[in-house]
Design a protein around this motif. Structure first.
Motif, short mmCIF file in Angstrom:
data_model
loop_
_atom_site.label_atom_id
_atom_site.label_comp_id
_atom_site.label_asym_id
_atom_site.label_seq_id
_atom_site.Cartn_x
_atom_site.Cartn_y
_atom_site.Cartn_z
N GLU A 279 -11.84 2.00 -9.21
CA GLU A 279 -10.69 2.58 -9.92
C GLU A 279 -10.57 2.06 -11.35
OE1 GLU A 279 -10.56 1.09 -6.99
OE2 GLU A 279 -9.29 2.18 -5.57
N GLU B 281 -2.51 1.25 -4.05
CA GLU B 281 -1.94 2.07 -2.98
C GLU B 281 -2.08 3.54 -3.32
OE1 GLU B 281 2.07 0.62 -2.42
OE2 GLU B 281 1.19 -1.38 -2.23
N GLU B 282 -2.03 4.33 -2.31
CA GLU B 282 -2.08 5.79 -2.44
C GLU B 282 -1.01 6.26 -3.44
OE1 GLU B 282 -3.81 7.80 0.06
OE2 GLU B 282 -3.13 9.68 -0.84
N GLY B 283 -1.42 7.06 -4.39
CA GLY B 283 -0.44 7.64 -5.32
C GLY B 283 0.03 6.72 -6.42
#
Ligand SMILES: Cc1cc2nc3c(=O)[nH]c(=O)nc-3n(C[C@H](O)[C@H](O)[C@H](O)COP(=O)(O)OP(=O)(O)OC[C@H]3O[C@@H](n4cnc5c(N)ncnc54)[C@H](O)[C@@H]3O)c2cc1C
Ligand SMILES: Cc1cc2nc3c(=O)[nH]c(=O)nc-3n(C[C@H](O)[C@H](O)[C@H](O)COP(=O)(O)OP(=O)(O)OC[C@H]3O[C@@H](n4cnc5c(N)ncnc54)[C@H](O)[C@@H]3O)c2cc1C
Lengths: 266, 313
Positions: free
Chosen positions: B53, B170-172
């Motif tokens: 990421e 985390e997601e989102g």
């Protein structure tokens, strides 16, 4: 769409004079203008408003009463409504405190899809308020926006300028975008726009309206302080190099590296 | 990573004054080699955040990782390059840390009495300098203008510590996504953005003179400018004209070759950071604004400069 544009009234730095002894600005007689990048931010907002019928554009600034002139200019360009965040408590703010107040104002306007700011104000020159407002509102940010490609259902596709090109970013909405001058060419005020601008009310809010503790505003809430300011030392008289052509060339190159005008590997 | 090397050079100088260590934090993906390089430039400890990421810069991801590291390791001072990325990241981290940030500094010093950081920066378009302090909040944060500070020296086999940072998202949580990075070709550098401008005037004597000018410009990674007289003579396209009725430039280095220094020309270049003038007439007005002047025939002087540049490497 509901769009909010953050603007700042700034002295025209082309005409600014500095008191050489005190190192302070002589503001008298210096005209105030709408910060140039903010005109690009507003133009981008107005273009979206035209593209998406039913959209509105609100402009907001933190500043003294005089900043109403800059807000009226924005109304005359086509903004729907204007908000002035003004109070003694807001005075002496660094960008940290400015962003708290501006973010509180935007929150009170409420219900926004996109917030625009200029990349940089030509007086403070920090380029910090946009990203800091985003952080205070808990929103994603894209700075140096040079193009808006597409509005999607939940995001916006933009071009962000880099030193050696640009990148294409997908940014979720709501978000904050900061405009550079390459984004567009701001429109002029129209005569009708100017007339209408003077009929509109400008909403004025202070710290009570924004439900801010004065301890969180202005000078009180500013971690940075201007310790002193001064005029940049005048350029000393230049140096004429001497010797043979080769000696002069060598000495020039050495001086350029010694003073970091050139960097090794360049 | 040129600006980082300047930041390390400056950080080492400041750290010596305070008596503290120099650390670096690097975010990216598969960046072991870059982390080692930082140690080579003399940092005591490098914190490595390695995750897919983090391959490209995004505000959300980098702010989170660096903010967590700041909370854990509590630096006294934090410097970032005042690049497009640094001026995006710095303000975001400063808000999260509830501290101040000084923008685009050109000079940093330690106050000998209480060891606080004195941060000097231009404002009002360079018309005013301000020294900014951040007394009660830590870290003291500054973005630093590239190309000003002294670079750190690279030392082979330097010793330093490498510490992995735990990174998870985390997601989102990451709301900005880089779809594509488009690099512009070098030629596209415009006069206004160029770091180095080499200009030629009537003193070139003919259009072929611009070949020599271009050679020097290319050698310095710069672009070619000209006086209006050279444009009027038809030696070069009008887009290269610097001056009142041409482009206003403010590069790091402006080299005027065979240009007399008419007021209309000066209007377009006198705010350049460093001005070099080459002219065979020692009374030419261009020398009055020059930082360095060379009296001589440009057809001899420029080849000598190219030669001297080759000797530097
Ligand atoms: C000489 C000098 C040096 C300074 N140096 C620093 C420093 O290093 N760090 C620091 O934290 N503060 C500094 N300040 C204080 C800073 O100028 C103020 O906080 C100012 O209110 C905002 O910063 P700016 O003008 O740099 O705006 P920028 O951050 O450059 O402005 C970017 C955009 O934010 C929006 N914006 C900015 N101000 C407002 C506003 N009042 N209302 C609504 N929107 C706005 C506009 O869209 C603008 O285009 C300095 C002030 C002076 C006089
Ligand atoms: C309204 C107006 C607007 C203008 N706008 C601009 C503008 O935007 N930009 C601009 O540049 N001009 C502009 N001008 C023109 C300006 O006044 C000058 O005429 C022009 O800048 C002169 O160009 P120059 O220096 O190349 O030529 P010259 O003035 O002829 O100078 C040539 C120089 O080369 C030197 N020289 C000759 N041979 C050699 C050699 N072998 N080695 C080293 N040196 C040598 C000479 O000593 C001389 O100093 C404008 C004029 C007007 C009236």
């Amino acid at each position: 769409m509901k769009i909010v544009v953050c603007i700042k009234q700034v002295p025209d730095t082309n005409e600014i004079k500095i008191d050489p002894l005190k190192g302070t600005l002589m503001r008298d007689g210096v005209p105030s203008i709408l910060n140039p990048d903010d005109a690009n931010a507003l133009e981008a907002a107005l273009q979206l408003k035209e593209e998406y019928p039913g959209s509105t554009v609100s402009v907001v600034t933190m500043g003294p009463a005089q900043a109403k002139y800059a807000l009226r200019e924005c109304l005359a360009m086509g903004a729907n409504d204007a908000y002035l965040l003004s109070s003694r408590a807001f005075g002496g703010a660094d960008t940290c405190a400015t962003s708290t107040t501006v973010a509180a104002g935007i929150k009170k306007i409420g219900d926004f899809d996109i917030i625009f700011a200029g990349r940089q104000a030509i007086d403070g020159d920090t380029a910090q308020v946009g990203p800091q407002v985003a952080q205070r509102l808990g929103l994603p940010i894209a700075t140096y926006v040079q193009g808006i490609r597409e509005i999607r259902e939940k995001s916006v596709i933009i071009e962000r300028m880099l030193e050696d090109g640009y990148e294409i970013l997908d940014v979720q909405r709501p978000c904050v975008l900061t405009a550079v001058k390459e984004l567009n060419k701001p429109r002029y005020m129209t005569v009708i726009g100017i007339e209408q601008a003077y009929q509109k009310e400008i909403t004025v809010w202070d710290e009570v309206d924004l439900e801010l503790d004065p301890a969180d505003c202005g000078h009180n809430a500013s971690p940075t302080k201007v310790f002193r300011s001064f005029t940049p030392p005048p350029k000393g008289a230049g140096e004429m190099l001497d010797g043979t052509v080769n000696e002069m060339a060598q000495s020039l190159v050495n001086k350029l590296f010694d003073t970091h005008v050139l960097q090794k590997g360049q | 990573m040129p600006v980082v090397i300047e930041l390390i050079g400056e950080a080492k100088r400041l750290a010596a004054d305070i008596g503290c260590r120099v650390c670096a934090i690097i975010c990216g993906h598969n960046i072991d080699q870059q982390a080692n390089e930082l140690i080579g430039y003399g940092v005591d400890e490098v914190f490595v955040a390695d995750a897919p990421e983090l391959k490209n810069y995004t505000t959300d991801a980098y702010t989170k990782v660096i903010f967590e590291a700041v909370q854990k390791y509590k630096p006294e001072i934090m410097l970032l390059g005042a690049t497009h990325i640094g001026r995006d990241l710095g303000p975001s981290i400063a808000v999260k840390c509830n501290t101040g940030l000084t923008a685009d500094c050109t000079k940093l010093d330690i106050d000998p009495t209480d060891k606080k950081l004195m941060q000097t920066r231009p404002a009002f378009g360079g018309n005013l300098m301000a020294t900014i302090i951040c007394e009660d909040h830590r870290p003291q944060m500054a973005t630093v203008r590239p190309g000003i500070m002294q670079k750190a020296e690279y030392v082979k086999n330097a010793k330093g510590k490498k510490t992995e940072l735990k990174v998870s998202f985390e997601e989102g949580e990451l709301r900005e996504k880089v779809l594509k990075i488009v690099k512009s070709v070098r030629e596209a550098v415009s006069l206004t953005d160029a770091n180095v401008v080499v200009s030629g005037g009537l003193g070139l004597g003919g259009p072929e003179g611009f070949e020599l000018i271009k050679k020097l410009a290319d050698r310095l990674g710069g672009v070619v400018g000209s006086s209006r007289a050279a444009v009027d003579a038809g030696w070069i396209a009008p887009s290269h004209q610097v001056g009142q009725t041409g482009t206003t430039v403010r590069p790091n280095l402006y080299i005027a070759c065979g240009i007399s220094g008419a007021i209309q020309h000066l209007a377009g270049m006198q705010d350049s950071k460093c001005i070099v003038a080459i002219n065979k007439d020692e009374s030419a007005a261009i020398f009055e604004v020059a930082d360095y002047g060379i009296v001589g025939d440009l057809y001899k002087v420029i080849p000598a400069i190219l030669n001297a540049l080759d000797n530097v490497e």
